[in-house]
Motif scaffolding. Sequence first.
Motif, PDB file in Angstrom:
ATOM      1  N   THR A 194       0.881  -1.234   0.173  1.00  0.00           N
ATOM      2  CA  THR A 194      -0.112   0.132   0.047  1.00  0.00           C
ATOM      3  C   THR A 194       1.026   1.257  -0.012  1.00  0.00           C
ATOM      4  N   ASN A 195       0.607   2.254  -0.777  1.00  0.00           N
ATOM      5  CA  ASN A 195       1.354   3.427  -0.925  1.00  0.00           C
ATOM      6  C   ASN A 195       1.100   3.844   0.639  1.00  0.00           C
ATOM      7  N   THR A 196       2.174   4.487   1.181  1.00  0.00           N
ATOM      8  CA  THR A 196       2.060   5.231   2.263  1.00  0.00           C
ATOM      9  C   THR A 196       1.290   6.684   2.184  1.00  0.00           C
ATOM     10  N   ASN A 197       1.458   7.157   1.255  1.00  0.00           N
ATOM     11  CA  ASN A 197       0.712   8.567   1.040  1.00  0.00           C
ATOM     12  C   ASN A 197      -0.550   8.398   0.692  1.00  0.00           C
ATOM     13  N   ASP A 198      -1.211   7.355   0.165  1.00  0.00           N
ATOM     14  CA  ASP A 198      -2.449   7.057  -0.597  1.00  0.00           C
ATOM     15  C   ASP A 198      -3.084   5.707  -0.364  1.00  0.00           C
ATOM     16  N   ILE A 199      -3.879   5.451   0.632  1.00  0.00           N
ATOM     17  CA  ILE A 199      -4.258   3.743   1.032  1.00  0.00           C
ATOM     18  C   ILE A 199      -5.240   3.410  -0.045  1.00  0.00           C
ATOM     19  N   HIS A 200      -5.662   4.214  -1.016  1.00  0.00           N
ATOM     20  CA  HIS A 200      -6.326   3.776  -2.155  1.00  0.00           C
ATOM     21  C   HIS A 200      -5.494   3.271  -3.573  1.00  0.00           C
ATOM     22  N   HIS A 201      -4.075   3.439  -3.207  1.00  0.00           N
ATOM     23  CA  HIS A 201      -3.244   3.193  -4.296  1.00  0.00           C
ATOM     24  C   HIS A 201      -2.427   1.678  -3.863  1.00  0.00           C
ATOM     25  N   ARG A 202      -2.464   0.676  -4.542  1.00  0.00           N
ATOM     26  CA  ARG A 202      -2.108  -0.421  -4.190  1.00  0.00           C
ATOM     27  C   ARG A 202      -1.247  -1.256  -5.384  1.00  0.00           C
ATOM     28  N   PHE A 203      -0.192  -1.847  -4.705  1.00  0.00           N
ATOM     29  CA  PHE A 203       0.527  -2.756  -5.888  1.00  0.00           C
ATOM     30  C   PHE A 203       0.772  -4.161  -5.219  1.00  0.00           C
ATOM     31  N   ILE A 204       0.688  -5.094  -6.045  1.00  0.00           N
ATOM     32  CA  ILE A 204       0.755  -6.430  -6.093  1.00  0.00           C
ATOM     33  C   ILE A 204       2.145  -6.786  -6.808  1.00  0.00           C
ATOM     34  N   MET A 205       2.931  -7.424  -6.004  1.00  0.00           N
ATOM     35  CA  MET A 205       4.067  -7.762  -6.767  1.00  0.00           C
ATOM     36  C   MET A 205       4.015  -9.410  -6.666  1.00  0.00           C
ATOM     37  N   CYS A 206       4.258  -9.941  -7.847  1.00  0.00           N
ATOM     38  CA  CYS A 206       4.291 -11.522  -7.895  1.00  0.00           C
ATOM     39  C   CYS A 206       5.204 -12.001  -8.504  1.00  0.00           C
ATOM     40  N   LYS A 207       5.542 -13.142  -8.203  1.00  0.00           N
ATOM     41  CA  LYS A 207       6.576 -13.922  -8.894  1.00  0.00           C
ATOM     42  C   LYS A 207       6.153 -15.154  -9.550  1.00  0.00           C
ATOM     43  N   TRP A 208       6.661 -15.364 -10.995  1.00  0.00           N
ATOM     44  CA  TRP A 208       6.130 -16.298 -11.967  1.00  0.00           C
ATOM     45  C   TRP A 208       7.485 -17.185 -12.172  1.00  0.00           C
ATOM     46  N   ARG A 209       7.106 -18.599 -12.484  1.00  0.00           N
ATOM     47  CA  ARG A 209       8.227 -19.352 -12.847  1.00  0.00           C
ATOM     48  C   ARG A 209       8.636 -18.717 -14.359  1.00  0.00           C
ATOM     49  N   THR A 210       7.644 -18.527 -15.042  1.00  0.00           N
ATOM     50  CA  THR A 210       7.959 -18.104 -16.643  1.00  0.00           C
ATOM     51  C   THR A 210       6.920 -17.175 -17.248  1.00  0.00           C
ATOM     52  N   GLN A 211       7.419 -16.489 -18.145  1.00  0.00           N
ATOM     53  CA  GLN A 211       6.405 -15.635 -18.813  1.00  0.00           C
ATOM     54  C   GLN A 211       5.233 -16.344 -19.233  1.00  0.00           C
ATOM     55  N   LYS A 212       5.451 -17.490 -19.846  1.00  0.00           N
ATOM     56  CA  LYS A 212       4.215 -18.249 -20.560  1.00  0.00           C
ATOM     57  C   LYS A 212       3.276 -18.699 -19.258  1.00  0.00           C
ATOM     58  N   ASP A 213       3.747 -18.764 -18.211  1.00  0.00           N
ATOM     59  CA  ASP A 213       2.774 -19.165 -16.975  1.00  0.00           C
ATOM     60  C   ASP A 213       2.048 -18.149 -16.633  1.00  0.00           C
ATOM     61  N   TRP A 214       2.671 -16.874 -16.641  1.00  0.00           N
ATOM     62  CA  TRP A 214       1.889 -15.628 -16.247  1.00  0.00           C
ATOM     63  C   TRP A 214       0.835 -15.172 -17.175  1.00  0.00           C
ATOM     64  N   ASN A 215       1.333 -15.436 -18.655  1.00  0.00           N
ATOM     65  CA  ASN A 215       0.376 -15.220 -19.649  1.00  0.00           C
ATOM     66  C   ASN A 215      -0.813 -16.042 -19.790  1.00  0.00           C
ATOM     67  N   ARG A 216      -0.473 -17.495 -19.380  1.00  0.00           N
ATOM     68  CA  ARG A 216      -1.819 -18.349 -19.214  1.00  0.00           C
ATOM     69  C   ARG A 216      -2.782 -17.787 -18.220  1.00  0.00           C
ATOM     70  N   TRP A 217      -2.062 -17.700 -16.849  1.00  0.00           N
ATOM     71  CA  TRP A 217      -3.209 -17.139 -16.168  1.00  0.00           C
ATOM     72  C   TRP A 217      -3.715 -15.928 -16.503  1.00  0.00           C
ATOM     73  N   TYR A 218      -2.833 -14.930 -16.618  1.00  0.00           N
ATOM     74  CA  TYR A 218      -3.403 -13.682 -17.231  1.00  0.00           C
ATOM     75  C   TYR A 218      -4.798 -13.732 -18.172  1.00  0.00           C
ATOM     76  N   GLN A 219      -4.585 -14.608 -19.092  1.00  0.00           N
ATOM     77  CA  GLN A 219      -5.596 -14.784 -20.029  1.00  0.00           C
ATOM     78  C   GLN A 219      -6.589 -15.761 -19.829  1.00  0.00           C
ATOM     79  N   SER A 220      -6.704 -16.354 -18.756  1.00  0.00           N
ATOM     80  CA  SER A 220      -7.616 -17.464 -18.305  1.00  0.00           C
ATOM     81  C   SER A 220      -8.813 -17.049 -17.896  1.00  0.00           C
ATOM     82  N   ARG A 221      -9.693 -17.816 -18.134  1.00  0.00           N
ATOM     83  CA  ARG A 221     -11.193 -17.586 -17.885  1.00  0.00           C
ATOM     84  C   ARG A 221     -11.387 -17.525 -16.000  1.00  0.00           C
TER      85      ARG A 221
END
Length: 93
Positions: free
Chosen positions: A42-69
């Motif tokens: 959470t941005n300490t200056n704005d509680i409405h501003h959020r970030f999610i930092m994810c780690k994925w094994r490969t770009q392909k794994d992320w793309n599969r999830w990102y485009q999934s139903r």
Amino acid sequence: MIHVMIERHIAEGMLSTYEEFSRKALQETYIVHGFISAETLTNTNDIHHRFIMCKWRTQKDWNRWYQSRERMELMNKVYPVLSEPEKILVLEN
């Protein structure tokens, strides 16, 4: 391994709704092939501003999830509580 940074701006009055939907979406992600870890910041200056930092094994794994139903169904609950579209940045080291 890749890192995915998701930036979100939550609409006024929607924090608790966002947190509920976001938590459910993150729980679903933990079982996805190629997912390693995530943390929410959470941005300490704005509680409405959020970030999610994810780690994925490969770009392909992320793309599969990102485009999934499954992700689309989860995000259809999150998107209405955002004040602007999320921004996604894929990084590698």
